[in-house]
Design a protein around this motif. Sequence first.
Motif, PDB file in Angstrom:
ATOM      1  N   TYR A  36       0.839  -1.190   0.000  1.00  0.00           N
ATOM      2  CA  TYR A  36       0.000   0.000   0.000  1.00  0.00           C
ATOM      3  C   TYR A  36       0.878   1.246   0.000  1.00  0.00           C
ATOM      4  O   TYR A  36       2.023   1.224   0.445  1.00  0.00           O
ATOM      5  CB  TYR A  36      -0.891   0.042   1.242  1.00  0.00           C
ATOM      6  CG  TYR A  36      -1.931  -1.054   1.337  1.00  0.00           C
ATOM      7  CD1 TYR A  36      -1.612  -2.295   1.886  1.00  0.00           C
ATOM      8  CD2 TYR A  36      -3.244  -0.834   0.912  1.00  0.00           C
ATOM      9  CE1 TYR A  36      -2.566  -3.292   1.993  1.00  0.00           C
ATOM     10  CE2 TYR A  36      -4.206  -1.828   1.032  1.00  0.00           C
ATOM     11  CZ  TYR A  36      -3.856  -3.047   1.567  1.00  0.00           C
ATOM     12  OH  TYR A  36      -4.810  -4.036   1.681  1.00  0.00           O
ATOM     13  N   SER A  43      -5.929   8.081   2.968  1.00  0.00           N
ATOM     14  CA  SER A  43      -6.107   6.666   3.266  1.00  0.00           C
ATOM     15  C   SER A  43      -5.055   5.833   2.550  1.00  0.00           C
ATOM     16  O   SER A  43      -4.242   6.341   1.779  1.00  0.00           O
ATOM     17  CB  SER A  43      -7.501   6.238   2.827  1.00  0.00           C
ATOM     18  OG  SER A  43      -7.767   4.920   3.266  1.00  0.00           O
ATOM     19  N   GLN A 105      -5.475  -9.293   7.684  1.00  0.00           N
ATOM     20  CA  GLN A 105      -4.208  -8.786   7.171  1.00  0.00           C
ATOM     21  C   GLN A 105      -3.464  -8.121   8.314  1.00  0.00           C
ATOM     22  O   GLN A 105      -4.021  -7.299   9.041  1.00  0.00           O
ATOM     23  CB  GLN A 105      -4.449  -7.761   6.056  1.00  0.00           C
ATOM     24  CG  GLN A 105      -4.865  -8.363   4.742  1.00  0.00           C
ATOM     25  CD  GLN A 105      -4.873  -7.343   3.624  1.00  0.00           C
ATOM     26  OE1 GLN A 105      -4.110  -6.397   3.612  1.00  0.00           O
ATOM     27  NE2 GLN A 105      -5.763  -7.556   2.669  1.00  0.00           N
TER      28      GLN A 105
ATOM     29  N   PHE B  35     -13.293  -4.849   8.669  1.00  0.00           N
ATOM     30  CA  PHE B  35     -12.174  -4.699   9.600  1.00  0.00           C
ATOM     31  C   PHE B  35     -12.102  -3.261  10.088  1.00  0.00           C
ATOM     32  O   PHE B  35     -12.455  -2.323   9.376  1.00  0.00           O
ATOM     33  CB  PHE B  35     -10.843  -5.011   8.906  1.00  0.00           C
ATOM     34  CG  PHE B  35     -10.753  -6.398   8.317  1.00  0.00           C
ATOM     35  CD1 PHE B  35     -11.376  -6.710   7.118  1.00  0.00           C
ATOM     36  CD2 PHE B  35     -10.012  -7.377   8.954  1.00  0.00           C
ATOM     37  CE1 PHE B  35     -11.276  -7.979   6.562  1.00  0.00           C
ATOM     38  CE2 PHE B  35      -9.902  -8.647   8.406  1.00  0.00           C
ATOM     39  CZ  PHE B  35     -10.534  -8.957   7.216  1.00  0.00           C
ATOM     40  N   TYR B  37      -9.026  -0.811  11.746  1.00  0.00           N
ATOM     41  CA  TYR B  37      -7.620  -0.669  12.087  1.00  0.00           C
ATOM     42  C   TYR B  37      -7.397   0.689  12.743  1.00  0.00           C
ATOM     43  O   TYR B  37      -8.066   1.666  12.414  1.00  0.00           O
ATOM     44  CB  TYR B  37      -6.731  -0.751  10.839  1.00  0.00           C
ATOM     45  CG  TYR B  37      -6.598  -2.124  10.245  1.00  0.00           C
ATOM     46  CD1 TYR B  37      -7.509  -2.590   9.301  1.00  0.00           C
ATOM     47  CD2 TYR B  37      -5.554  -2.966  10.624  1.00  0.00           C
ATOM     48  CE1 TYR B  37      -7.386  -3.859   8.749  1.00  0.00           C
ATOM     49  CE2 TYR B  37      -5.425  -4.235  10.068  1.00  0.00           C
ATOM     50  CZ  TYR B  37      -6.348  -4.672   9.144  1.00  0.00           C
ATOM     51  OH  TYR B  37      -6.213  -5.928   8.597  1.00  0.00           O
ATOM     52  N   PHE B  47      -4.455  -3.898  13.874  1.00  0.00           N
ATOM     53  CA  PHE B  47      -5.738  -4.554  13.705  1.00  0.00           C
ATOM     54  C   PHE B  47      -6.514  -4.512  15.007  1.00  0.00           C
ATOM     55  O   PHE B  47      -5.982  -4.821  16.078  1.00  0.00           O
ATOM     56  CB  PHE B  47      -5.519  -6.007  13.264  1.00  0.00           C
ATOM     57  CG  PHE B  47      -6.734  -6.876  13.376  1.00  0.00           C
ATOM     58  CD1 PHE B  47      -6.819  -7.852  14.361  1.00  0.00           C
ATOM     59  CD2 PHE B  47      -7.799  -6.701  12.517  1.00  0.00           C
ATOM     60  CE1 PHE B  47      -7.941  -8.651  14.470  1.00  0.00           C
ATOM     61  CE2 PHE B  47      -8.927  -7.501  12.621  1.00  0.00           C
ATOM     62  CZ  PHE B  47      -9.002  -8.472  13.610  1.00  0.00           C
ATOM     63  N   TYR B  50     -12.731  -7.661  13.723  1.00  0.00           N
ATOM     64  CA  TYR B  50     -13.179  -8.216  12.443  1.00  0.00           C
ATOM     65  C   TYR B  50     -14.623  -8.723  12.569  1.00  0.00           C
ATOM     66  O   TYR B  50     -15.003  -9.295  13.591  1.00  0.00           O
ATOM     67  CB  TYR B  50     -12.276  -9.385  12.037  1.00  0.00           C
ATOM     68  CG  TYR B  50     -12.828 -10.237  10.920  1.00  0.00           C
ATOM     69  CD1 TYR B  50     -13.452 -11.466  11.178  1.00  0.00           C
ATOM     70  CD2 TYR B  50     -12.730  -9.807   9.597  1.00  0.00           C
ATOM     71  CE1 TYR B  50     -13.964 -12.237  10.141  1.00  0.00           C
ATOM     72  CE2 TYR B  50     -13.236 -10.586   8.563  1.00  0.00           C
ATOM     73  CZ  TYR B  50     -13.847 -11.798   8.838  1.00  0.00           C
ATOM     74  OH  TYR B  50     -14.352 -12.565   7.808  1.00  0.00           O
ATOM     75  N   PHE B  91      -9.327   3.459  10.674  1.00  0.00           N
ATOM     76  CA  PHE B  91      -9.759   3.115   9.333  1.00  0.00           C
ATOM     77  C   PHE B  91     -10.681   1.899   9.355  1.00  0.00           C
ATOM     78  O   PHE B  91     -10.395   0.891  10.001  1.00  0.00           O
ATOM     79  CB  PHE B  91      -8.550   2.790   8.442  1.00  0.00           C
ATOM     80  CG  PHE B  91      -7.711   3.977   8.093  1.00  0.00           C
ATOM     81  CD1 PHE B  91      -6.554   4.254   8.801  1.00  0.00           C
ATOM     82  CD2 PHE B  91      -8.076   4.812   7.052  1.00  0.00           C
ATOM     83  CE1 PHE B  91      -5.763   5.355   8.478  1.00  0.00           C
ATOM     84  CE2 PHE B  91      -7.294   5.914   6.711  1.00  0.00           C
ATOM     85  CZ  PHE B  91      -6.144   6.182   7.438  1.00  0.00           C
ATOM     86  N   ARG B  95     -13.133  -6.533   2.926  1.00  0.00           N
ATOM     87  CA  ARG B  95     -12.641  -7.536   1.998  1.00  0.00           C
ATOM     88  C   ARG B  95     -13.865  -8.102   1.289  1.00  0.00           C
ATOM     89  O   ARG B  95     -14.821  -8.520   1.943  1.00  0.00           O
ATOM     90  CB  ARG B  95     -11.914  -8.645   2.746  1.00  0.00           C
ATOM     91  CG  ARG B  95     -11.454  -9.811   1.872  1.00  0.00           C
ATOM     92  CD  ARG B  95     -11.591 -11.146   2.579  1.00  0.00           C
ATOM     93  NE  ARG B  95     -12.974 -11.597   2.604  1.00  0.00           N
ATOM     94  CZ  ARG B  95     -13.629 -11.944   3.692  1.00  0.00           C
ATOM     95  NH1 ARG B  95     -13.053 -11.905   4.863  1.00  0.00           N
ATOM     96  NH2 ARG B  95     -14.878 -12.344   3.627  1.00  0.00           N
ATOM     97  N   LEU B 105      -7.941  -5.442   0.694  1.00  0.00           N
ATOM     98  CA  LEU B 105      -8.850  -4.639   1.487  1.00  0.00           C
ATOM     99  C   LEU B 105      -9.117  -3.304   0.818  1.00  0.00           C
ATOM    100  O   LEU B 105      -8.222  -2.703   0.235  1.00  0.00           O
ATOM    101  CB  LEU B 105      -8.257  -4.380   2.876  1.00  0.00           C
ATOM    102  CG  LEU B 105      -8.082  -5.590   3.798  1.00  0.00           C
ATOM    103  CD1 LEU B 105      -7.421  -5.156   5.094  1.00  0.00           C
ATOM    104  CD2 LEU B 105      -9.405  -6.265   4.067  1.00  0.00           C
ATOM    105  N   PHE B 107     -10.138   0.463   1.816  1.00  0.00           N
ATOM    106  CA  PHE B 107     -10.106   1.294   3.015  1.00  0.00           C
ATOM    107  C   PHE B 107     -10.981   2.520   2.862  1.00  0.00           C
ATOM    108  O   PHE B 107     -11.107   3.089   1.779  1.00  0.00           O
ATOM    109  CB  PHE B 107      -8.672   1.744   3.313  1.00  0.00           C
ATOM    110  CG  PHE B 107      -7.835   0.675   3.952  1.00  0.00           C
ATOM    111  CD1 PHE B 107      -7.158  -0.247   3.173  1.00  0.00           C
ATOM    112  CD2 PHE B 107      -7.728   0.590   5.321  1.00  0.00           C
ATOM    113  CE1 PHE B 107      -6.392  -1.241   3.752  1.00  0.00           C
ATOM    114  CE2 PHE B 107      -6.960  -0.399   5.917  1.00  0.00           C
ATOM    115  CZ  PHE B 107      -6.303  -1.318   5.125  1.00  0.00           C
ATOM    116  N   GLY B 108     -11.552   2.957   3.986  1.00  0.00           N
ATOM    117  CA  GLY B 108     -12.200   4.238   4.033  1.00  0.00           C
ATOM    118  C   GLY B 108     -11.172   5.338   4.206  1.00  0.00           C
ATOM    119  O   GLY B 108      -9.968   5.088   4.287  1.00  0.00           O
TER     120      GLY B 108
END
Lengths: 116, 117
Positions: A36, A43, A105, B35, B37, B47, B50, B91, B95, B105, B107-108
């Motif tokens: 990433y 983000s 992950q 998820f 994070y 993490f 979930y 965040f 998935r 994944l 992400f927002g």
Amino acid sequence: GAVVSQHPSWVICKSGTSVKIECRSLDFQATTMFWYRQFPKQSLMLMATSNEGSKATYEQGVEKDKFLINHASLTLSTLTVTSAHPEDSSFYICSAKTSGISDTQYFGPGTRLTVL
Amino acid sequence: AQKITQTQPGMFVQEKEAVTLDCTYDTSDPSYGLFWYKQPSSGEMIFLIYQGSYDQQNATEGRYSLNFQKARKSANLVISASQLGDSAMYFCAMREGPQTGANNLFFGTGTRLTVIP
């Protein structure tokens, strides 16, 4: 939980040079690793997905010749930023997941790249 | 369309109080995972919790719980008894597809939580 390391944690390089970032899963075998990129106050953006022993799958807009990914073993993936330019300066984060039931992950601590 | 939407760029909460961070998602896949994070200023992604799309009960992990409302496609994170160390970026991620796939994944944009002493 599972531990993922990244090395180096930060790097400063001159424009035109190449930089290699390592991502290691320390206590589990990662069949899949993800790379990433995160710009300040934004983000995470997925760059590519790599599976051990096969070529990485790059997201649209990510140059595969510029961001070389190698997933040589079940515990190591590398991202090489070739001929880096200032616009490549960013925070690069890898994550790793195992196959099987748990698909969480686990992320590495990230690598801050600054290209002068 | 955005797969993950976090509408709160920033939130403040008094220490020891509870706070809810909003997350809505968009998918047509019946199998997915959600998820949360936490990203402190150091940058690492930690993490938290979930929730699987087929899970009947809301996930809980210590002070974190996920308010999963499938019909509304929302997966809000509730942090109870906030602590100063909870101040960070949070965040929400999703998935798509079954657990055993190599699915990445989405992400927002994140919510910055600040806990006030």
